[in-house]
Design a protein around this motif. Structure first.
Motif, short mmCIF file in Angstrom:
data_model
loop_
_atom_site.label_atom_id
_atom_site.label_comp_id
_atom_site.label_asym_id
_atom_site.label_seq_id
_atom_site.Cartn_x
_atom_site.Cartn_y
_atom_site.Cartn_z
N ASP A 139 0.82 -1.22 0.00
CA ASP A 139 0.00 0.00 0.00
C ASP A 139 0.85 1.27 0.00
N ASP A 140 2.09 1.16 -0.52
CA ASP A 140 3.00 2.31 -0.55
C ASP A 140 2.85 3.04 -1.88
N LEU A 141 2.10 4.14 -1.87
CA LEU A 141 1.88 4.90 -3.09
C LEU A 141 3.17 5.50 -3.64
N GLY A 142 4.17 5.65 -2.76
CA GLY A 142 5.46 6.14 -3.22
C GLY A 142 6.18 5.15 -4.12
N ASN A 143 5.82 3.88 -4.03
CA ASN A 143 6.43 2.84 -4.86
C ASN A 143 5.49 2.32 -5.94
N LEU A 144 4.46 3.06 -6.26
CA LEU A 144 3.51 2.65 -7.30
C LEU A 144 4.24 2.54 -8.64
N VAL B 204 -4.21 12.73 -6.68
CA VAL B 204 -4.09 11.26 -6.68
C VAL B 204 -2.63 10.83 -6.69
N PHE B 205 -1.78 11.58 -7.41
CA PHE B 205 -0.37 11.18 -7.57
C PHE B 205 0.57 11.98 -6.67
N SER B 206 0.03 12.65 -5.66
CA SER B 206 0.84 13.52 -4.80
C SER B 206 1.28 12.88 -3.50
N SER B 207 1.13 11.56 -3.38
CA SER B 207 1.54 10.88 -2.15
C SER B 207 2.91 10.24 -2.29
N GLY B 208 3.80 10.95 -2.97
CA GLY B 208 5.17 10.48 -3.13
C GLY B 208 5.40 9.62 -4.35
N THR B 209 4.38 9.42 -5.18
CA THR B 209 4.54 8.59 -6.39
C THR B 209 5.60 9.19 -7.31
N ARG B 210 6.54 8.35 -7.74
CA ARG B 210 7.58 8.81 -8.67
C ARG B 210 6.98 8.86 -10.07
N ILE B 211 7.01 10.02 -10.69
CA ILE B 211 6.41 10.21 -12.00
C ILE B 211 7.47 10.16 -13.09
N GLY B 212 7.16 9.46 -14.18
CA GLY B 212 8.06 9.41 -15.32
C GLY B 212 8.85 8.12 -15.37
N SER B 213 10.01 8.16 -15.99
CA SER B 213 10.88 6.98 -16.12
C SER B 213 12.19 7.27 -15.41
N ASN B 214 12.80 6.21 -14.86
CA ASN B 214 14.04 6.36 -14.12
C ASN B 214 14.88 5.11 -14.36
N THR B 215 16.08 5.27 -14.87
CA THR B 215 16.91 4.12 -15.23
C THR B 215 17.41 3.36 -14.01
N THR C 85 8.25 3.35 -10.87
CA THR C 85 7.77 4.67 -11.28
C THR C 85 6.43 4.51 -11.98
N THR C 86 5.70 5.61 -12.04
CA THR C 86 4.41 5.63 -12.72
C THR C 86 4.43 6.71 -13.79
N GLU D 131 3.07 -21.24 -2.23
CA GLU D 131 2.57 -19.87 -1.98
C GLU D 131 3.75 -18.90 -2.08
N THR D 132 3.49 -17.67 -2.52
CA THR D 132 4.52 -16.64 -2.51
C THR D 132 3.85 -15.28 -2.46
N TYR D 133 4.64 -14.24 -2.21
CA TYR D 133 4.12 -12.88 -2.18
C TYR D 133 3.89 -12.39 -3.61
N SER D 134 2.92 -11.53 -3.78
CA SER D 134 2.59 -10.98 -5.09
C SER D 134 3.61 -9.92 -5.51
N CYS D 135 3.57 -9.58 -6.79
CA CYS D 135 4.24 -8.37 -7.28
C CYS D 135 3.36 -7.19 -6.88
N ASP D 136 3.92 -6.19 -6.23
CA ASP D 136 3.13 -5.02 -5.81
C ASP D 136 4.08 -3.90 -5.43
N THR D 137 3.59 -2.91 -4.71
CA THR D 137 4.44 -1.76 -4.39
C THR D 137 5.58 -2.13 -3.45
N ASP D 138 5.45 -3.24 -2.72
CA ASP D 138 6.53 -3.71 -1.86
C ASP D 138 7.48 -4.66 -2.58
N ASN D 139 7.04 -5.20 -3.71
CA ASN D 139 7.82 -6.18 -4.47
C ASN D 139 7.78 -5.84 -5.95
#
Length: 400
Positions: free
Chosen positions: A31-36, A65-76, A81-82, A382-390
């Motif tokens: 649930d980390d919007l900064g890692n979306l 909506v995107f102001s909770s630390g979400t990284r915008i654009g592309s980053n090598t 990033t979103t 079982e395993t953890y999903s791909c998400d904002t933590d993974n």
């Protein structure tokens, strides 16, 4: 819609800190919007019906909506990033910003407030044109690129709903959803009668249709919750644990399950699960709901035969003098608590029988303990999903 949002709020409250398996609850999606990490296109109605004030409200909503630390654009160096694109539509559609235009949150603010500063003179509003433009933009800049594995989301802001034939938005929406695109709709319903929301629900991904008149008065939170759910997924051939097995759009957890239909003893099953994907392990059954879901996963395998028989990740740990559940390598095993599912007469002598399988009895399955290195059964990993933590790369290998 509101039920999904309430569940997300509850889980965000419970899991404000890093998930701890010792809580004896199943892992939620990150649930980390900064890692979306998504590709998102806002599709906005700028016809007369939206009104200039309404358009200004939409601009503010998108930016927030995107102001909770979400990284915008592309980053090598940072893949989490979103990218955010912007399309406006009335009788025709216009790409105001493609998926590479905005490279910071400041770019988003400047772009949306500039492009959504006033409505056009057009009175017609055909959502299909906006969706078609978004579909083409995804095809050109997201699908079959280095971001092909990023989930794709369209957020529609509409003041009215019309269209038929070639301009029927349902046809376009169904095509997009069929290719894996999530569609979030926000009804800017100035009449307040709810009909626009009902119409837009027909094109939205189930549970992802919202309105500026929602009783929750938290459209931003609802949209962010939908983005977090879209950003939570499993690799091919794994089933995501969710509230309803038969509804793949029901609320899903941050866990993936895989039934392996090649028999092995319990210890071999445990070791095999460790190699099937990153940090995978024999499955846990913390609750009746999880047990029932796993049974449905087993039943859905086309080659499965009755009686159902499959190893799960419960075993006797002598040093703890307790039954414990498997976890990813390096994480402490979880002692059995609360709910149990032992078959009649079990558990038996743990000195010689300390691994657990599910065995069918009637229409259900129940736990029986067995020797670790004798006997054989299929098993569930079982395993953890791909998400904002993974974050998962293009081969869906978890990197963070």
């Amino acid at each position: 819609m509101k039920a999904l949002y309430c569940l997300l709020v509850l889980l965000a409250t419970v899991y404000a800190d890093v998930y701890n398996p010792q809580s004896y609850t199943d892992r939620p999606c990150g649930d980390d919007l900064g890692n979306l990490w998504l590709d998102v296109i806002a599709v906005v109605d700028n016809s007369q019906g939206m009104t200039t004030d309404g358009l200004s409200s939409v601009a503010a909503n998108i930016a927030t909506v995107f102001s909770s630390g979400t990284r915008i654009g592309s980053n090598t160096t940072e893949p989490r990033t979103t990218r955010v694109g912007l399309i406006t539509y009335n009788s025709v559609a216009k790409v105001n910003a493609d998926l590479n235009t905005f490279q910071s949150i400041n770019d988003v603010y400047n772009g949306v407030f500039n492009d959504l500063s006033a409505v056009t003179d057009a009175t017609d509003s055909y959502l299909a044109t906006g969706l078609q433009a978004a579909n083409a933009l995804f095809a050109a800049q997201s699908f079959n690129t280095t971001r092909d594995h990023y989930k794709k989301v369209v957020i529609v802001y509409a003041s009215e709903y019309k269209g038929y034939g070639e301009l029927d938005p349902v046809k376009v929406a169904d095509e997009m959803k069929g290719s894996g695109v999530y569609i979030v709709t926000v009804a800017y319903d100035q009449g307040g009668n709810g009909q626009l929301l009902k119409d837009l629900a027909g094109i939205a991904t189930p549970g992802y249709s919202f309105s500026n008149t929602d009783d929750s008065d938290n459209v931003i939170g609802e949209i962010q919750g939908a983005l977090l759910q879209a950003n939570c997924f499993c690799p091919t051939d794994w089933d995501q644990y969710r509230v309803q097995f038969n509804d793949k759009n029901s609320y899903h957890y941050g866990l993936c399950l895989q039934y392996v239909s090649l028999q092995a003893n319990w210890l071999s099953s445990k070791m095999a699960c460790h190699t099937r994907w990153n940090n995978s392990y024999l499955a846990t059954e913390f609750s009746q709901d999880k047990h029932n879901f796993i049974l449905q996963v087993v039943k859905s395998d086309p080659g499965v035969k009755q009686p159902y028989k499959y190893n799960v990740g419960l075993s006797w740990l002598s040093s703890a003098n307790n039954w414990v559940w498997e976890q990813p390598i390096g994480i402490e095993q979880v002692p059995l608590q609360v709910w149990s599912n032992w078959d009649m007469g079990y558990p038996k002598n743990v000195a010689s029988t300390s691994g657990v399988l599910n065995l069918q009895s009637g229409s259900g399955t129940y736990w029986e303990n067995q020797a670790l290195m004798t006997g054989a059964a299929n098993y569930v990993c079982e395993t953890y999903s791909c998400d904002t933590d993974n974050y998962c790369d293009a081969q869906l290998n978890k990197k963070h």
